[in-house]
Design an enzyme around this catalytic site. Sequence first.
Site, PDB file in Angstrom:
ATOM      1  N   SER A 142     -18.033 -42.537  17.844  1.00 46.11           N
ATOM      2  CA  SER A 142     -17.861 -41.152  18.279  1.00 46.11           C
ATOM      3  C   SER A 142     -17.639 -40.211  17.099  1.00 46.11           C
ATOM      4  CB  SER A 142     -16.684 -41.065  19.251  1.00 46.11           C
ATOM      5  OG  SER A 142     -16.604 -39.787  19.832  1.00 46.11           O
ATOM      6  N   HIS A 171      -3.546 -35.910  12.913  1.00 46.19           N
ATOM      7  CA  HIS A 171      -4.155 -37.169  12.476  1.00 46.19           C
ATOM      8  C   HIS A 171      -3.467 -37.690  11.218  1.00 46.19           C
ATOM      9  CE1 HIS A 171      -7.062 -36.374  15.514  1.00 46.19           C
ATOM     10  NE2 HIS A 171      -7.766 -35.499  14.828  1.00 46.19           N
ATOM     11  N   LYS A 199     -11.118 -38.952  17.582  1.00 45.80           N
ATOM     12  CA  LYS A 199     -12.003 -39.496  18.612  1.00 45.80           C
ATOM     13  C   LYS A 199     -11.400 -40.650  19.396  1.00 45.80           C
ATOM     14  CE  LYS A 199     -14.991 -37.430  18.875  1.00 45.80           C
ATOM     15  NZ  LYS A 199     -15.054 -36.037  19.449  1.00 45.80           N
TER      16      LYS A 199
END
Length: 294
Positions: A133, A103, A53
């Site tokens: 988010s 990630h 995000k």
Amino acid sequence: MASRAEEAMKCGFDMPLVTYEERITTTLSLPHLLTMKTRRLREDDIFITSYPKTGTHWVWEIVNMIVAGNAEYAKHWQNHAFLEYRSEAQLDEIPSPRVFFTHLLPRQMPEEVWERKCHVIHIDRNPKDAIVSFYVQQTNQNWINKSKPAAFTGTWDQYVNANILGTVTFDSILGHVLAWSRIPELHPAVPYCQVQFEDLKKDDVAEVRKLSQFLGRPLADKVYVEIAEACRFDKLKHASENLKDQTFHNRWNKGSTGYFRKGETGDWKNWFTVAQSESFDKAYEETFKQTFPY
């Protein structure tokens, strides 16, 4: 004593989690992580690294357009190039130059990233906005077990506290940012570019030009403008949900905005209480040895 993954599940993460190499991850990605460091790469591979995000879809689409030399959307959802959720064989099917996103932490990456000196683009964003988010996403999405109501079923306060402690999926955003900020020092020969979400919001054309120059793929000024316009929030949201191959598009709870929520800055002020904000600021200062800059 409970593991960190077990602590995460206790606070509301309703999905199978494990602790691997001292980091919380989903059981779904574990088989890919076991072979990650020895994966074979190509010298023209491009890696977009980020915490969830922080603008990953945005930058991934921009980079794909730069590689293509025009403002046409990539055929597939970016998830088809999700490094830790795809096998080496699946990713080998992507034609060069491959644009991956991940990630993962630097220490979890394939060793050949550093050996082959692949281009690395890291995205940062105000961590408070990213946490808001990600909370909204994880309370509206369950892509592991469709019988469950959501990936996270705890409270907002539990979610903030878990981020401070690092007992969340992908671990704390603070540790993630710190680890990637050290890459220029640890791997000075690796082409590394820092992208800031807030800078993209202020002047997306300038950031597209910067990325193009970093990748050694200069384009005409009008193409920078076309790419920036095509990747603005509403247009990219429409393209992702209506024009792209939906094979890798996760399902969402009814009424959810999906991956594309607001795409704005400063929304954290509508979520964080004073006490939560102060606690997070303290954790930031302890991690980075400086005051919270946003």
